[in-house]
Design a protein around this motif. Structure first.
Motif, PDB file in Angstrom:
ATOM      1  N   ILE A  20     -46.328  28.431 -12.658  1.00  0.00           N
ATOM      2  CA  ILE A  20     -45.323  28.941 -12.462  1.00  0.00           C
ATOM      3  C   ILE A  20     -44.541  28.864 -13.232  1.00  0.00           C
ATOM      4  O   ILE A  20     -43.633  29.702 -13.505  1.00  0.00           O
ATOM      5  CB  ILE A  20     -45.177  28.235 -11.086  1.00  0.00           C
ATOM      6  N   SER A  21     -43.978  27.495 -13.437  1.00  0.00           N
ATOM      7  CA  SER A  21     -42.708  27.831 -14.842  1.00  0.00           C
ATOM      8  C   SER A  21     -42.355  28.892 -15.680  1.00  0.00           C
ATOM      9  O   SER A  21     -40.916  28.787 -16.182  1.00  0.00           O
ATOM     10  CB  SER A  21     -41.984  26.290 -14.395  1.00  0.00           C
ATOM     11  N   GLY A  22     -43.427  28.501 -16.472  1.00  0.00           N
ATOM     12  CA  GLY A  22     -43.468  29.729 -17.302  1.00  0.00           C
ATOM     13  C   GLY A  22     -43.201  30.799 -17.235  1.00  0.00           C
ATOM     14  O   GLY A  22     -42.672  31.364 -17.453  1.00  0.00           O
ATOM     15  N   ILE A  23     -44.121  31.199 -15.943  1.00  0.00           N
ATOM     16  CA  ILE A  23     -43.345  32.712 -15.731  1.00  0.00           C
ATOM     17  C   ILE A  23     -42.363  32.591 -15.020  1.00  0.00           C
ATOM     18  O   ILE A  23     -42.288  34.157 -15.277  1.00  0.00           O
ATOM     19  CB  ILE A  23     -44.695  33.145 -14.670  1.00  0.00           C
ATOM     20  N   LEU A  24     -42.091  32.301 -14.777  1.00  0.00           N
ATOM     21  CA  LEU A  24     -40.484  32.329 -13.486  1.00  0.00           C
ATOM     22  C   LEU A  24     -39.230  31.778 -15.520  1.00  0.00           C
ATOM     23  O   LEU A  24     -37.917  32.711 -15.222  1.00  0.00           O
ATOM     24  CB  LEU A  24     -40.537  31.484 -12.966  1.00  0.00           C
ATOM     25  N   ALA A  25     -39.696  30.882 -15.917  1.00  0.00           N
ATOM     26  CA  ALA A  25     -38.836  31.389 -17.524  1.00  0.00           C
ATOM     27  C   ALA A  25     -38.564  32.358 -18.831  1.00  0.00           C
ATOM     28  O   ALA A  25     -37.542  32.942 -19.364  1.00  0.00           O
ATOM     29  CB  ALA A  25     -39.606  30.287 -18.291  1.00  0.00           C
ATOM     30  N   ASP A  26     -40.080  32.962 -18.171  1.00  0.00           N
ATOM     31  CA  ASP A  26     -40.204  34.215 -19.104  1.00  0.00           C
ATOM     32  C   ASP A  26     -39.000  35.246 -17.943  1.00  0.00           C
ATOM     33  O   ASP A  26     -39.067  36.269 -19.001  1.00  0.00           O
ATOM     34  CB  ASP A  26     -41.470  35.019 -19.083  1.00  0.00           C
ATOM     35  N   LYS A  27     -39.441  35.565 -17.328  1.00  0.00           N
ATOM     36  CA  LYS A  27     -38.754  36.562 -16.005  1.00  0.00           C
ATOM     37  C   LYS A  27     -37.161  36.310 -15.879  1.00  0.00           C
ATOM     38  O   LYS A  27     -36.787  37.457 -16.316  1.00  0.00           O
ATOM     39  CB  LYS A  27     -39.527  36.163 -15.378  1.00  0.00           C
ATOM     40  N   TYR A  28     -36.603  35.406 -16.410  1.00  0.00           N
ATOM     41  CA  TYR A  28     -35.527  34.844 -16.158  1.00  0.00           C
ATOM     42  C   TYR A  28     -35.107  33.711 -17.057  1.00  0.00           C
ATOM     43  O   TYR A  28     -34.390  35.058 -17.862  1.00  0.00           O
ATOM     44  CB  TYR A  28     -34.945  33.908 -14.325  1.00  0.00           C
ATOM     45  N   SER A  29     -34.870  33.004 -17.441  1.00  0.00           N
ATOM     46  CA  SER A  29     -34.490  31.734 -19.041  1.00  0.00           C
ATOM     47  C   SER A  29     -35.209  30.658 -18.749  1.00  0.00           C
ATOM     48  O   SER A  29     -35.437  30.279 -17.276  1.00  0.00           O
ATOM     49  CB  SER A  29     -33.399  32.134 -18.632  1.00  0.00           C
ATOM     50  N   THR A  30     -35.511  29.632 -19.426  1.00  0.00           N
ATOM     51  CA  THR A  30     -35.721  28.598 -19.323  1.00  0.00           C
ATOM     52  C   THR A  30     -34.512  27.946 -18.818  1.00  0.00           C
ATOM     53  O   THR A  30     -34.803  27.266 -17.272  1.00  0.00           O
ATOM     54  CB  THR A  30     -36.255  27.291 -20.158  1.00  0.00           C
ATOM     55  N   ARG A  31     -33.332  28.012 -18.815  1.00  0.00           N
ATOM     56  CA  ARG A  31     -31.788  27.377 -18.145  1.00  0.00           C
ATOM     57  C   ARG A  31     -31.652  27.543 -16.664  1.00  0.00           C
ATOM     58  O   ARG A  31     -31.822  26.460 -15.317  1.00  0.00           O
ATOM     59  CB  ARG A  31     -30.751  27.669 -18.485  1.00  0.00           C
ATOM     60  N   HIS A  32     -32.998  29.162 -16.639  1.00  0.00           N
ATOM     61  CA  HIS A  32     -32.766  29.029 -14.905  1.00  0.00           C
ATOM     62  C   HIS A  32     -33.730  27.940 -13.985  1.00  0.00           C
ATOM     63  O   HIS A  32     -33.461  27.900 -13.209  1.00  0.00           O
ATOM     64  CB  HIS A  32     -32.657  30.557 -14.765  1.00  0.00           C
ATOM     65  N   VAL A  33     -34.942  27.998 -15.029  1.00  0.00           N
ATOM     66  CA  VAL A  33     -35.760  27.431 -14.069  1.00  0.00           C
ATOM     67  C   VAL A  33     -35.717  25.697 -14.089  1.00  0.00           C
ATOM     68  O   VAL A  33     -35.442  24.927 -12.806  1.00  0.00           O
ATOM     69  CB  VAL A  33     -36.601  27.620 -14.851  1.00  0.00           C
ATOM     70  N   LEU A  34     -34.900  24.825 -14.850  1.00  0.00           N
ATOM     71  CA  LEU A  34     -34.173  24.362 -14.767  1.00  0.00           C
ATOM     72  C   LEU A  34     -32.509  23.981 -13.639  1.00  0.00           C
ATOM     73  O   LEU A  34     -33.381  22.638 -13.088  1.00  0.00           O
ATOM     74  CB  LEU A  34     -33.854  23.331 -15.924  1.00  0.00           C
ATOM     75  N   TRP A  35     -32.370  24.871 -13.774  1.00  0.00           N
ATOM     76  CA  TRP A  35     -30.705  25.114 -13.004  1.00  0.00           C
ATOM     77  C   TRP A  35     -31.504  24.955 -11.425  1.00  0.00           C
ATOM     78  O   TRP A  35     -31.242  24.231 -10.468  1.00  0.00           O
ATOM     79  CB  TRP A  35     -30.346  25.605 -12.824  1.00  0.00           C
ATOM     80  N   PHE A  36     -32.391  25.590 -11.208  1.00  0.00           N
ATOM     81  CA  PHE A  36     -32.957  25.935  -9.453  1.00  0.00           C
ATOM     82  C   PHE A  36     -33.650  24.518  -9.197  1.00  0.00           C
ATOM     83  O   PHE A  36     -33.896  23.996  -8.403  1.00  0.00           O
ATOM     84  CB  PHE A  36     -34.458  26.982  -9.773  1.00  0.00           C
ATOM     85  N   THR A  37     -34.442  24.158 -10.210  1.00  0.00           N
ATOM     86  CA  THR A  37     -35.442  22.597  -9.872  1.00  0.00           C
ATOM     87  C   THR A  37     -34.311  20.920  -9.324  1.00  0.00           C
ATOM     88  O   THR A  37     -34.637  20.479  -8.978  1.00  0.00           O
ATOM     89  CB  THR A  37     -36.117  22.176 -10.890  1.00  0.00           C
ATOM     90  N   CYS A  38     -33.115  21.191 -10.704  1.00  0.00           N
ATOM     91  CA  CYS A  38     -31.786  20.480 -10.341  1.00  0.00           C
ATOM     92  C   CYS A  38     -31.408  20.416  -8.717  1.00  0.00           C
ATOM     93  O   CYS A  38     -31.212  19.167  -8.412  1.00  0.00           O
ATOM     94  CB  CYS A  38     -31.074  20.345 -11.385  1.00  0.00           C
ATOM     95  N   ALA A  39     -31.504  21.710  -8.462  1.00  0.00           N
ATOM     96  CA  ALA A  39     -30.944  21.615  -7.630  1.00  0.00           C
ATOM     97  C   ALA A  39     -31.607  22.037  -6.250  1.00  0.00           C
ATOM     98  O   ALA A  39     -31.016  20.901  -4.547  1.00  0.00           O
ATOM     99  CB  ALA A  39     -30.921  23.396  -6.605  1.00  0.00           C
TER     100      ALA A  39
END
Length: 421
Positions: free
Chosen positions: A295-314
């Motif tokens: 799912i992280s890969g799908i989200l990274a392609d839709k938004y960006s890797t940075r946004h996925v990492l921001w979200f997980t840190c939150a």
């Protein structure tokens, strides 16, 4: 041993490459987690019976960290060897060192038989494991991201990361069987050794899988991206990038150990919960983490890797608030943690190479990865257990939070640098 020329390479489909990458990474992490679980479950009693349980476990975790500290040395040795025997030869030799030292750990006599020599041998062999790990850097993520379609780099980047949760599930399942079908005396006398012998068997699979990949041309690959850069030039040109990219995955690596090793040690030392129950919840959590990585890969392609990492840190502060459930309802902390781990770990490595100039990408990613494991993973079990013992579970949760803060700061500074260019 000679290097393999490009003319000797054969061509395979991307599906073959994906299968080979997953196979190689699963076997790597299987061995990694076999040692990690044993360091909490087995070694305190086998090698440190002269200490109380908590100090014995802390010393076991201190030895656990030696492999991470040895990784840079392994990388330096491997760089010199790669010039003479090529990348496939270097990786083959490194995996032989890793596999031999792993089997040797399974053959060490207990403290009761050879005294203090037993933990000394464990420490030496653990350090040698780290040398092998450092030398086995192969740039798999670089190859896959190079071959990936422009709109699928995030999804392709998670393929090597699947090895983490799958490898953990295999290792945890093995120990679940050992703890369930052997008596306590059988487990601590000889049963645990089978896990290390199994690592050697799968290490052979990993060797052939990697060699097959590195002697393969799957199209679109730039050979320059897989060449080592002069170390002095690399640090002179990219030292800021190395520091920032080394900080990026720290949250993910801290999460990994707080979800896999820490619950086992805390359960054994501070609760009456059956360890088999904890491992079973971890198996379920690891299975969910596999899905979360994808799912992280799908989200990274839709938004960006940075946004996925921001979200997980939150999400990490939420996990920290749930850590007290380890005592009464451990499934809450474990399952939530593995979901966050999967999302975070899926993108923790794929973001590293893109921060470097192409000619520094291979070596820069290797150096940053080694530093990341030292900063985020090497001492995670030791620090978390020490904090929990000294102050309580809430203090261990602060360690998790610190990892998230470091990753957030690194993300912010990297984005600031990109905007300034």
């Amino acid at each position: 041993m000679t290097s393999i020329n490009a003319s000797e390479q054969h061509t395979v489909t991307i599906d073959d490459v994906i299968t080979t990458v997953v196979m190689a990474r699963v076997t790597d992490f299987f061995g990694f987690f076999v040692y990690a679980i044993a360091s909490a479950l087995i070694f305190p009693r086998v090698f440190f019976p002269f200490l109380d349980p908590i100090p014995g476990t802390l010393l076991s975790f201190a030895i656990f960290s030696l492999a991470f500290l040895a990784r840079p040395l392994g990388s330096i040795i491997a760089r010199a060897l790669q010039v003479k025997i090529g990348r496939p030869g270097k990786v083959m030799l490194a995996l032989m060192v890793l596999g031999t030292s792993t089997v040797a750990i399974g053959l060490i006599p207990t403290y009761e038989k050879i005294g203090i020599a037993a933990p000394i041998l464990l420490a030496v062999l653990r350090f040698i494991q780290g040398v092998g790990l450092g030398g086995s850097w192969d740039g798999i993520t670089l190859q896959l991201k190079t071959a990936a379609p422009a709109d699928r780099t995030g999804l392709y980047g998670v393929i090597p990361q699947l090895g983490g949760p799958i490898g953990f599930c295999v290792a945890a399942a093995l120990f679940y069987v050992l703890t369930g079908f052997l008596t306590e005396a059988e487990l601590f006398s000889y049963g645990w050794r089978f896990a290390f012998f199994a690592v050697m068997a799968v290490n052979v699979v990993s060797l052939f899988a990697r060699l097959r990949l590195m002697t393969t041309n799957f199209g679109g690959e730039d050979p320059a991206l897989l060449k080592s850069s002069p170390m002095g030039e690399l640090f002179s040109a990219e030292w800021r990038t190395i520091i920032l990219t080394a900080a990026l995955p720290i949250c993910s690596y801290a999460l990994m150990h707080m979800m896999t090793v820490f619950p086992i040690s805390y359960t054994l030392l501070f609760t009456d919960n059956p360890i088999s129950t904890i491992i079973l919840w971890q198996l379920l959590g690891g299975s969910i983490a596999i899905i979360a990585v994808i799912i992280s890969g799908i989200l990274a392609d839709k938004y960006s890797t940075r946004h996925v990492l921001w979200f997980t840190c939150a999400l990490v502060p939420v996990l920290g608030l749930s850590i007290n459930t380890l005592e009464s309802a451990p499934e809450i902390y474990i399952l939530l943690g593995f979901i966050i781990l999967g999302l975070s770990y899926g993108q923790s490595s794929s973001i590293l190479p893109n921060r470097f100039e192409p000619k520094y990408r291979y070596s820069g990613a290797a150096v940053a990865t080694n530093f990341s494991w030292i900063l985020g993973a090497a001492f995670a079990p030791f620090i978390a257990l020490l904090l929990a013992w000294s102050f309580g579970l809430w203090a261990a949760s602060l360690y998790l939070l610190s990892g998230a803060i470091v990753t957030v700061c690194a993300l912010y500074l990297l984005e600031k640098r990109l905007k300034a260019k």
